[in-house]
Design a protein around this motif. Structure first.
Motif, PDB file in Angstrom:
ATOM      1  N   TYR A  33      19.453  13.365 109.940  1.00 22.03           N
ATOM      2  CA  TYR A  33      19.286  14.692 110.522  1.00 22.03           C
ATOM      3  C   TYR A  33      19.014  15.676 109.402  1.00 22.03           C
ATOM      4  O   TYR A  33      19.382  15.453 108.250  1.00 22.03           O
ATOM      5  CB  TYR A  33      20.552  15.130 111.267  1.00 22.03           C
ATOM      6  CG  TYR A  33      20.837  14.360 112.532  1.00 22.03           C
ATOM      7  CD1 TYR A  33      21.514  13.148 112.505  1.00 22.03           C
ATOM      8  CD2 TYR A  33      20.415  14.847 113.768  1.00 22.03           C
ATOM      9  CE1 TYR A  33      21.770  12.444 113.669  1.00 22.03           C
ATOM     10  CE2 TYR A  33      20.674  14.150 114.943  1.00 22.03           C
ATOM     11  CZ  TYR A  33      21.347  12.950 114.878  1.00 22.03           C
ATOM     12  OH  TYR A  33      21.595  12.259 116.043  1.00 22.03           O
TER      13      TYR A  33
ATOM     14  N   GLN B  13      19.146  19.992 108.407  1.00 18.11           N
ATOM     15  CA  GLN B  13      19.587  21.336 108.768  1.00 18.11           C
ATOM     16  C   GLN B  13      19.064  22.325 107.736  1.00 18.11           C
ATOM     17  O   GLN B  13      19.558  22.366 106.602  1.00 18.11           O
ATOM     18  CB  GLN B  13      21.114  21.418 108.848  1.00 18.11           C
ATOM     19  CG  GLN B  13      21.610  22.769 109.348  1.00 18.11           C
ATOM     20  CD  GLN B  13      23.130  22.865 109.359  1.00 18.11           C
ATOM     21  OE1 GLN B  13      23.800  22.239 108.549  1.00 18.11           O
ATOM     22  NE2 GLN B  13      23.670  23.646 110.278  1.00 18.11           N
ATOM     23  N   ILE B  14      18.039  23.065 108.131  1.00 14.21           N
ATOM     24  CA  ILE B  14      17.565  24.157 107.286  1.00 14.21           C
ATOM     25  C   ILE B  14      18.633  25.256 107.311  1.00 14.21           C
ATOM     26  O   ILE B  14      19.252  25.487 108.357  1.00 14.21           O
ATOM     27  CB  ILE B  14      16.202  24.665 107.780  1.00 14.21           C
ATOM     28  CG1 ILE B  14      15.160  23.549 107.588  1.00 14.21           C
ATOM     29  CG2 ILE B  14      15.770  25.926 107.051  1.00 14.21           C
ATOM     30  CD1 ILE B  14      13.827  23.816 108.232  1.00 14.21           C
ATOM     31  N   LEU B  15      18.830  25.889 106.166  1.00 13.72           N
ATOM     32  CA  LEU B  15      19.909  26.856 106.020  1.00 13.72           C
ATOM     33  C   LEU B  15      19.918  27.882 107.150  1.00 13.72           C
ATOM     34  O   LEU B  15      18.902  28.526 107.425  1.00 13.72           O
ATOM     35  CB  LEU B  15      19.782  27.567 104.673  1.00 13.72           C
ATOM     36  CG  LEU B  15      20.929  28.500 104.294  1.00 13.72           C
ATOM     37  CD1 LEU B  15      22.229  27.718 104.138  1.00 13.72           C
ATOM     38  CD2 LEU B  15      20.609  29.272 103.017  1.00 13.72           C
ATOM     39  N   GLY B  16      21.065  28.005 107.815  1.00  6.61           N
ATOM     40  CA  GLY B  16      21.220  29.000 108.871  1.00  6.61           C
ATOM     41  C   GLY B  16      20.675  28.573 110.219  1.00  6.61           C
ATOM     42  O   GLY B  16      20.730  29.349 111.179  1.00  6.61           O
ATOM     43  N   GLN B  17      20.166  27.344 110.287  1.00  6.96           N
ATOM     44  CA  GLN B  17      19.573  26.895 111.551  1.00  6.96           C
ATOM     45  C   GLN B  17      20.353  25.705 112.121  1.00  6.96           C
ATOM     46  O   GLN B  17      21.334  25.254 111.539  1.00  6.96           O
ATOM     47  CB  GLN B  17      18.103  26.535 111.330  1.00  6.96           C
ATOM     48  CG  GLN B  17      17.266  27.735 110.888  1.00  6.96           C
ATOM     49  CD  GLN B  17      15.786  27.411 110.828  1.00  6.96           C
ATOM     50  OE1 GLN B  17      15.306  26.492 111.494  1.00  6.96           O
ATOM     51  NE2 GLN B  17      15.062  28.164 110.023  1.00  6.96           N
ATOM     52  N   LYS B  18      19.883  25.230 113.259  1.00  2.00           N
ATOM     53  CA  LYS B  18      20.611  24.136 113.893  1.00  2.00           C
ATOM     54  C   LYS B  18      20.262  22.802 113.249  1.00  2.00           C
ATOM     55  O   LYS B  18      19.311  22.679 112.482  1.00  2.00           O
ATOM     56  CB  LYS B  18      20.321  24.100 115.379  1.00  2.00           C
ATOM     57  CG  LYS B  18      18.910  23.723 115.756  1.00  2.00           C
ATOM     58  CD  LYS B  18      18.791  23.682 117.281  1.00  2.00           C
ATOM     59  CE  LYS B  18      17.383  23.356 117.716  1.00  2.00           C
ATOM     60  NZ  LYS B  18      17.270  23.330 119.192  1.00  2.00           N
ATOM     61  N   VAL B  19      21.052  21.819 113.565  1.00  7.57           N
ATOM     62  CA  VAL B  19      20.840  20.469 113.062  1.00  7.57           C
ATOM     63  C   VAL B  19      19.743  19.804 113.898  1.00  7.57           C
ATOM     64  O   VAL B  19      19.793  19.831 115.130  1.00  7.57           O
ATOM     65  CB  VAL B  19      22.153  19.666 113.157  1.00  7.57           C
ATOM     66  CG1 VAL B  19      21.956  18.260 112.639  1.00  7.57           C
ATOM     67  CG2 VAL B  19      23.266  20.376 112.391  1.00  7.57           C
TER      68      VAL B  19
ATOM     69  N   MET C 206      19.575  20.800 104.183  1.00  8.04           N
ATOM     70  CA  MET C 206      20.689  19.847 104.097  1.00  8.04           C
ATOM     71  C   MET C 206      20.280  18.625 104.909  1.00  8.04           C
ATOM     72  O   MET C 206      19.823  18.780 106.052  1.00  8.04           O
ATOM     73  CB  MET C 206      21.938  20.495 104.682  1.00  8.04           C
ATOM     74  CG  MET C 206      23.211  19.797 104.335  1.00  8.04           C
ATOM     75  SD  MET C 206      23.719  20.229 102.653  1.00  8.04           S
ATOM     76  CE  MET C 206      25.438  19.697 102.734  1.00  8.04           C
TER      77      MET C 206
ATOM     78  N   PHE D 284      21.570  15.134 106.555  1.00  8.28           N
ATOM     79  CA  PHE D 284      22.772  14.397 106.940  1.00  8.28           C
ATOM     80  C   PHE D 284      22.397  12.985 107.377  1.00  8.28           C
ATOM     81  O   PHE D 284      21.485  12.794 108.186  1.00  8.28           O
ATOM     82  CB  PHE D 284      23.487  15.080 108.109  1.00  8.28           C
ATOM     83  CG  PHE D 284      24.139  16.384 107.761  1.00  8.28           C
ATOM     84  CD1 PHE D 284      23.529  17.581 108.084  1.00  8.28           C
ATOM     85  CD2 PHE D 284      25.371  16.413 107.128  1.00  8.28           C
ATOM     86  CE1 PHE D 284      24.129  18.792 107.776  1.00  8.28           C
ATOM     87  CE2 PHE D 284      25.980  17.615 106.803  1.00  8.28           C
ATOM     88  CZ  PHE D 284      25.356  18.805 107.116  1.00  8.28           C
TER      89      PHE D 284
END
Lengths: 115, 112
Positions: free
Chosen positions: B35, B37-43, B89, B91
């Motif tokens: 997965y 996750q761009i900073l401040g956004q959803k996974v 990020m 995951f």
């Protein structure tokens, strides 16, 4: 397409109080699972609670419980006796039954617990 | 308690370079995922992997991305030629039965 919507970008609660985070989803399928994940500042994703759609009984894990309304496609998370360590981003997520576990996430609700 | 392990925790790379993100899933798990996750956004889901092959991938997972399970324990995500917008990020997650997923602590990728 399946979607998950969290309409509260931010919430705050006083320590020891109760707070409810909202989540709605959209699907035409009947068999699925719903989850709440917690993401503290460390950014680790931690499973808080899980609900099977075929179960009418709402899931409970210690201070965390859900209100699952299948007809309304609503899945809210209630945190009782809020603690400072509950401060985190909370994500609602959805996966289909028997389709490999791909999770669809909502946008998240940032919860702050104030002393 | 067994956990999903990701390395490195933070990686900085030059635009256009190849990067490999590594994950060690929980040992008896059969389903593996990446997965983003761009900073401040959803996974966002990237890809799922089962029985040594990709079972599903999102539109984000284009030809620049690949996954591999080179041995019995590692699960890697390769980005062939990184772009600035790949900064996020990442995951890794694994699941025993394809329902409950356990997540690693993530790799923060910064493309400069």
């Amino acid at each position: 397409a399946q979607t998950v919507t969290q309409s509260q970008p931010e919430m705050s609660v006083q320590e020891a109080e109760t707070v409810t985070l909202s989540c709605t989803y959209d699907t035409s399928e009947n068999n699925y699972y719903l989850f709440w994940y917690k993401q503290p500042p460390s950014r680790q994703m931690i499973l808080v609670i899980r609900q099977e759609a075929y179960k009418q009984q709402n899931a409970t894990e210690n201070r965390f419980s859900v209100n699952f309304q299948k007809a309304a496609k609503s899945f809210s998370l209630k945190i009782s006796d809020s603690q400072l360590g509950d401060t985190a981003m909370y994500f609602c997520a959805f996966t289909f039954y028997n389709q490999g576990g791909k999770l669809i996430f909502g946008q998240g609700t940032e919860l702050s617990v104030k002393p | 308690e067994p956990e999903v392990t990701q390395t490195p925790s933070h990686q900085v790379t030059q635009m256009g370079q190849e990067v490999i993100l590594r994950c060690v899933p929980i040992s008896n798990h059969l389903y593996f995922y990446w997965y983003r996750q761009i900073l401040g956004q959803k996974v966002e889901f990237l890809v799922s992997f089962y029985n040594n092959e990709i079972s599903e991938k999102s539109e984000i997972f284009d030809d620049q991305f690949s996954v591999e399970r080179p041995d019995g324990s590692n699960f890697t995500l390769k980005i062939r030629s990184t772009k600035l917008e790949d900064s996020a990020m990442y995951f890794c997650a694994s699941s025993e039965e394809g329902v409950r997923a356990d997540f690693g602590s993530g790799t923060r990728l910064t493309v400069v």
